[in-house]
Enzyme design. Structure first.
Site, short mmCIF file in Angstrom:
data_model
loop_
_atom_site.label_atom_id
_atom_site.label_comp_id
_atom_site.label_asym_id
_atom_site.label_seq_id
_atom_site.Cartn_x
_atom_site.Cartn_y
_atom_site.Cartn_z
N ASP A 161 -9.44 11.65 8.52
CA ASP A 161 -9.36 11.05 7.19
C ASP A 161 -9.96 9.65 7.21
O ASP A 161 -9.40 8.70 6.70
CB ASP A 161 -7.91 11.01 6.71
CG ASP A 161 -7.82 10.74 5.21
OD1 ASP A 161 -6.75 10.31 4.75
OD2 ASP A 161 -8.82 10.94 4.50
N VAL A 208 3.77 1.19 2.37
CA VAL A 208 3.54 0.13 3.35
C VAL A 208 3.97 -1.20 2.75
O VAL A 208 3.62 -1.52 1.61
CB VAL A 208 2.06 0.07 3.77
CG1 VAL A 208 1.85 -0.96 4.85
CG2 VAL A 208 1.58 1.43 4.23
N GLY A 252 0.82 -1.20 0.00
CA GLY A 252 0.00 0.00 0.00
C GLY A 252 0.84 1.24 0.00
O GLY A 252 2.06 1.21 0.16
N GLN A 253 0.17 2.35 -0.19
CA GLN A 253 0.84 3.64 -0.21
C GLN A 253 -0.07 4.64 0.47
O GLN A 253 -1.19 4.87 0.04
CB GLN A 253 1.10 4.05 -1.66
CG GLN A 253 1.81 5.38 -1.78
CD GLN A 253 2.93 5.30 -2.79
OE1 GLN A 253 2.92 4.45 -3.68
NE2 GLN A 253 3.91 6.17 -2.66
N GLY A 254 0.43 5.20 1.56
CA GLY A 254 -0.39 6.16 2.28
C GLY A 254 0.10 7.57 2.05
O GLY A 254 0.98 7.81 1.23
N GLY A 255 -0.46 8.49 2.80
CA GLY A 255 -0.11 9.89 2.62
C GLY A 255 1.35 10.16 2.92
O GLY A 255 1.97 11.02 2.32
N PHE A 256 1.93 9.43 3.84
CA PHE A 256 3.27 9.77 4.29
C PHE A 256 4.30 8.72 3.97
O PHE A 256 5.42 8.78 4.43
CB PHE A 256 3.26 10.07 5.79
CG PHE A 256 2.35 11.21 6.12
CD1 PHE A 256 2.79 12.51 5.90
CD2 PHE A 256 1.09 11.00 6.62
CE1 PHE A 256 1.96 13.58 6.18
CE2 PHE A 256 0.26 12.06 6.91
CZ PHE A 256 0.69 13.36 6.69
N GLY A 257 3.94 7.72 3.22
CA GLY A 257 4.94 6.73 2.86
C GLY A 257 4.32 5.45 2.35
O GLY A 257 3.10 5.33 2.20
N LYS A 263 5.35 0.48 7.82
CA LYS A 263 5.11 1.75 7.15
C LYS A 263 6.42 2.52 7.14
O LYS A 263 6.98 2.84 8.19
CB LYS A 263 4.04 2.53 7.89
CG LYS A 263 3.68 3.83 7.20
CD LYS A 263 2.44 4.43 7.84
CE LYS A 263 2.05 5.71 7.13
NZ LYS A 263 0.86 6.29 7.72
#
Ligand SMILES: *[C@@H]1O[C@H](CO)[C@@H](O)[C@H](O)[C@H]1NC(C)=O
Ligand SMILES: *[C@@H]1O[C@H](CO)[C@@H](O)[C@H](O)[C@H]1NC(C)=O
Ligand SMILES: *[C@@H]1O[C@H](CO)[C@@H](O)[C@H](O)[C@H]1NC(C)=O
Ligand SMILES: *[C@@H]1O[C@H](CO)[C@@H](O)[C@H](O)[C@H]1NC(C)=O
Ligand SMILES: *[C@@H]1O[C@H](CO)[C@@H](O)[C@H](O)[C@H]1NC(C)=O
Ligand SMILES: *[C@@H]1O[C@H](CO)[C@@H](O)[C@H](O)[C@H]1NC(C)=O
Ligand SMILES: *[C@@H]1O[C@H](CO)[C@@H](O)[C@H](O)[C@H]1NC(C)=O
Ligand SMILES: *[C@@H]1O[C@H](CO)[C@@H](O)[C@H](O)[C@H]1NC(C)=O
Ligand SMILES: *[C@@H]1O[C@H](CO)[C@@H](O)[C@H](O)[C@H]1NC(C)=O
Length: 839
Positions: free
Chosen positions: A648, A538, A531-536, A551
């Site tokens: 969020d 996963v 995965g890819q979140g707002g800050f980096g 993460k």
């Protein structure tokens, strides 16, 4: 709709395949072959038993007049849905040979009278000579003649009589302007063609008309491009989906019914009514679900020129004059005689303004101007003094047509006849732009009011646009300065609330070496990325024999350290079964990593909106997810030591464990408050568009109630299985909230429910969820339920919930008739105005 159409298609393909590959060892009941004629007393019964084909006699005439027809085989009341020889009955008398239906070697069905005279035949040419055809009565009620290779040579569905059955098409082929029409019987017992017919308008293709001879009796408004119209709900097992399909070659309407529904048909009755009927097993009779014309003023031209039928004026829809018009004869009008219609109050001069009238059924006798944009259509009309109105639709969102002009610019010159006000979005509902006279001078008060509207609306509209632009800019810009400020604030919040000198070590959080994590994730390989979140990004990995999610905060972001500390300090303190657990962390040089428990079923997002995976999410599971997320939020909002606003919450931030229990993830954006603070103002709006509460998105004000709003949106997504807003509209509505709110208002809440949980769901729970969701997305934050109430309502049910009010600021359409607009008025800009006015 697509799915059922596809299923129907697949089913018919399967039938063809079966017929081709497995010729039956002996002629079964449902088929008919050359050399074995059918005579009165015998029937062909479809495989499945739904329909029968044979001779019938509708009245007690002597000698008996007989017709070849198809009727429902499994209901006691004989209901004929198709008749072959409508105009040429055959006779059956004891003294002579019986009439017969046979299939000849040239693949034609031939109906012969007792004296051998041909009374009716199909007209297949080049049907294949000596080849041996078959005729099959399908369980849809379609009687099909096929060549031995399976090609359909003729089918009764292409020659409808008075009944429109599921799977049948009623439409027009563009090239030939030819199409199918329903034709009424002449009398209740007389199948010969009556004077009424119903079908597509061959002149415009864009509307369906019910005719009496050549005179229209009733008209659906011009098609506006919505693919699926509506679902009539009788009881939870019978839903009717009506579709308009526009392909390169043809345009047609068709309908399907939900699985297991009783027999359903549209029928054009001998007395000129178009009815939707459903078989009611318990009363053993046909129930009429809908009937057209429904109201007197539905009838074609009932309200006269420039009049319109307002069906939103319940319970007594009535005739009104279009804005700027008055009854031609007030006396007649008042006594209920409307046929003379209305006349202009003041003469129109070229170049006058246009009034937008939304929710209208457009008048008859329009001219279709090809290939125009909305602006082009407006220009077309305003530049031609004989044009008195226009309406526009962009139909490119309707599927099925790959090329050609998908714009629909209609202009009117001359009288406006048979307009209506439907007040609904969807099929046949247009915004009609009507040329108006100059503003009336003898109403100074009103004039001022209008001028105010004229000035205020554009100002409001532009401020809304500016606000939106700013919001979007905020979302897109990762302005370092602003971010640093915010993160500093967040960090200070944490330390000041939790005490001086907090550091990661205080929480006894295991520290893991970067090396070990790198090894566990195969040096952060793409294959391990989940995965890819707002800050980096996963990654998934194995650490100490346990599957974990890692993460890795992006190195190049300046905010990393602050964000990291924020999240670590928060999450390490929070422990709840509906929150993702933090297992450890790592800080080495530039590298900052968080180690979470790994949840095998990924995010709710990935399950809910995936065609095959969503099937696994049956209702009980979904309801448990809803309750779990709600409990998690209650914990964040009030039960933890801090008041934490997630900011969020969305389907992508709800992860599912092996038992499909939900856990809320991603606290990176959470803000912390002391208990006494109710809301705060933030200079940077973060979050996901569509889940953000209006006051947050527009003004940056957030509180626990903005999470409640996001929860409401999430809840609607879970129940409907539909994304909050997709690139195309949802059933013609701009987003999920508006769509849900509209169906709720119309009492069609059940139509919202995801078809894949239709069978497994408890109607009460679903209804409760939708009700709660709408209470959560109300515009006024104060009106929204607190999460603790949501949990208690979901867990204990509730008998007395308030009705939700005024939701959905996002694309609220102005429904007032009196809004003036410029002739280049763009309907997309009309959203939000009413709610802004309220502020
Ligand atoms: C149909 O064809 C069969 C054999 O191919 C023949 O025996 C029969 O007479 C034909 N019937 C008609 C009506 O042409
Ligand atoms: C067959 O064609 C004839 C003459 O063209 C026509 O009168 C008749 O209605 C047609 N029959 C059918 C079933 O279409
Ligand atoms: C099937 O047979 C018909 C005539 O009976 C013929 O016109 C058609 O081309 C054939 N189709 C195929 C796919 O063989
Ligand atoms: C249909 O038209 C006929 C003849 O024009 C007329 O007598 C009859 O009243 C009309 N019926 C309806 C329901 O409009
Ligand atoms: C509702 O549908 C079910 C299933 O078709 C049927 O058994 C039942 O009779 C229907 N109820 C009514 C009131 O029509
Ligand atoms: C079916 O008939 C029953 C008994 O007459 C009635 O109560 C029920 O409302 C009917 N259902 C529909 C859908 O008309
Ligand atoms: C539609 O109009 C545009 C420009 O107005 C033109 O380029 C295009 O060729 C037109 N398309 C058709 C199908 O006429
Ligand atoms: C119609 O809508 C589509 C997408 O919604 C857009 O790409 C297209 O430009 C529009 N056409 C016109 C003529 O406005
Ligand atoms: C104006 O509209 C009328 C009616 O649609 C049409 O007949 C006429 O040709 C148009 N005039 C111009 C200049 O386009």
């Amino acid at each position: 709709m697509d799915r059922s159409a596809a299923l129907t298609y697949i089913a018919s393909v399967l039938v063809v395949v079966v017929v081709v590959l497995l010729p039956p060892p002996c002629a079964s009941d449902d088929r008919f072959v050359p050399g074995k004629p059918l005579s009165p007393g015998n029937t062909v019964v479809s495989d499945g038993g739904g329909f029968a084909l044979g001779f019938f006699s509708p009245s007690n005439s002597t000698p008996e007049k007989m017709y070849l027809g198809i009727w429902y085989n499994d209901i006691p009341a004989r209901t004929v849905v198709w008749v072959a020889n409508q105009e040429t009955p055959v006779t059956n008398s004891a003294s002579s040979a019986a009439p017969t239906l046979s299939l000849d070697n040239s693949s034609n069905l031939v109906l012969s009278d007792s004296d051998g005279r041909v009374r009716w035949t199909t007209n297949i040419t080049g049907g294949g000579g000596a080849a041996s055809p078959t005729a099959v009565l399908l369980n849809t009620g379609n009687f099909v003649v096929r060549s031995p290779n399976g090609t359909t040579l003729w089918q009764s569905f292409q020659h409808p009589t008075d009944s429109f059955l599921p799977g049948m098409k009623l439409g027009i082929v563009y090239k030939t302007r030819a199409g199918e029409r329903l034709v009424s019987w002449r009398g209740p017992d007389d199948p010969s063609p009556g004077s009424f017919s119903y079908g597509g308008d061959p002149d415009t293709f864009l509307q369906a008309i019910l005719w009496n001879g050549t005179r229209p009796v009733m008209r659906d408004g011009p098609w506006t491009g919505y693919t699926v119209d509506s679902q009539y709900q009788t009881n939870t097992t019978a839903i009717v989906y009506l579709a308009i399909v526009n392909s390169d070659e043809e345009i047609y309407i068709s309908f399907t019914v939900s699985d297991g529904a009783p027999h359903t048909r549209y029928v054009l009755t001998y007395d000129g009514k178009y009815q939707l009927q459903i078989w009611n097993g318990s009363s053993s009779a046909w129930a009429v679900l809908q009937e057209w014309p429904t109201w007197n003023c539905d009838r074609y031209d009932y309200c006269g020129p420039y009049g319109y039928c307002d069906i939103t004026a319940k319970p007594d829809p009535t005739c009104k004059c279009l804005t700027g018009f008055e009854p031609a004869s007030a006396e007649e009008w008042d006594s209920g005689r409307f046929s003379r219609g209305c006349r202009r109050k003041e003469a129109v001069h070229c170049g006058d303004r246009f009034l937008a009238m939304p929710g209208m059924q457009s008048p008859y006798k329009f001219v279709l101007v090809p290939n125009r944009t909305l602006e082009g259509c407006a220009a077309e009309c305003s530049s031609n003094c004989s044009c008195i109105a226009y309406a526009y639709a962009n139909m490119s969102s309707s599927r099925g047509r790959s090329k050609g002009d998908m714009t629909r610019c209609l202009v009117w010159a001359g009288e406006l006849v048979d307009a209506g006000k439907t007040g609904e979005e969807g099929l046949g509902s247009d915004t009609l732009y009507l040329r108006l006279a100059a503003l009336p001078l003898h109403h100074p008060g009103r004039r001022t009011e209008i001028n105010v509207i004229k000035i205020v609306l554009p100002v409001l509209a532009s401020s809304v646009l500016i606000l939106l632009c700013i919001t979007i800019a905020w979302l897109k810009t990762k302005g370092k300065e602003r971010n640093r400020e915010r993160h500093m604030n967040v960090f200070l919040d944490v330390t000041s609330t939790a005490g001086e000198g907090n550091s990661v070590q205080d929480f006894e959080l295991p520290f893991v070496r970067f090396e070990d994590i790198s090894l566990a994730t195969h040096n952060f390989s793409e294959a391990c990325k989940i995965g890819q979140g707002g800050f980096g990004k996963v990654y998934k990995g194995m650490l100490g024999g346990q599957e974990v999610a890692v993460k890795r905060l992006s190195r190049d972001s300046q905010q990393g350290m602050r964000e990291f500390r924020n999240e670590v300090i928060l999450i390490a303190k929070l422990q709840h079964r509906n929150l993702v657990r933090l297992l450890g962390c790592c800080v080495e040089g530039d590298e900052k990593l968080l180690i979470y428990e790994y949840l095998p079923n990924k995010s709710l997002d990935a399950a809910l909106f995936d065609g095959s995976r969503k099937m696994l999410l049956e209702w009980t599971t979904r309801f448990n997810i809803v309750k779990g997320v709600a409990r998690g939020l209650v914990y964040l909002h009030q039960d933890s030591r801090l008041t934490i606003i997630h900011r969020d919450l969305k389907a992508g931030n709800v992860l599912l464990d092996a038992e499909m229990k939900p856990k809320i993830a991603d606290f990176g954006m959470a803000r912390i408050f002391g208990d006494d603070q109710q809301d705060a103002n933030t200079r940077r709006v973060v979050g996901t568009y569509g889940y953000m509460a209006p006051e947050y998105a527009m003004e940056g004000i957030f509180s626990t109630k903005s999470d409640v709003y996001s929860f409401g949106v999430l809840l609607l997504e879970i129940v409907t299985g539909t994304r909050r807003s997709s690139t195309s509209n949802i059933m013609g509505f701009p987003n999920l909230i508006v769509y849900s709110w509209n169906l709720w208002k119309k009492g069609r809440t059940k139509d919202l429910v995801d078809s894949s949980i239709m069978d497994s769901c408890s109607p009460d729970e679903v209804l409760l969820c939708i009700h709660v969701a709408l209470l959560c997305v109300q515009e006024n934050p104060e009106d929204r339920l607190p999460m603790s109430s949501v949990v208690s309502i979901l867990e204990n049910g509730s008998t007395a919930l308030p009705a939700p009010s005024h939701t959905a600021y996002f694309a609220q359409r102005i429904t007032e008739m009196d809004q003036f607009s410029d002739n280049n008025h763009n309907s997309e800009y009309t959203f939000t105005l009413t709610s802004i006015e309220g502020r």
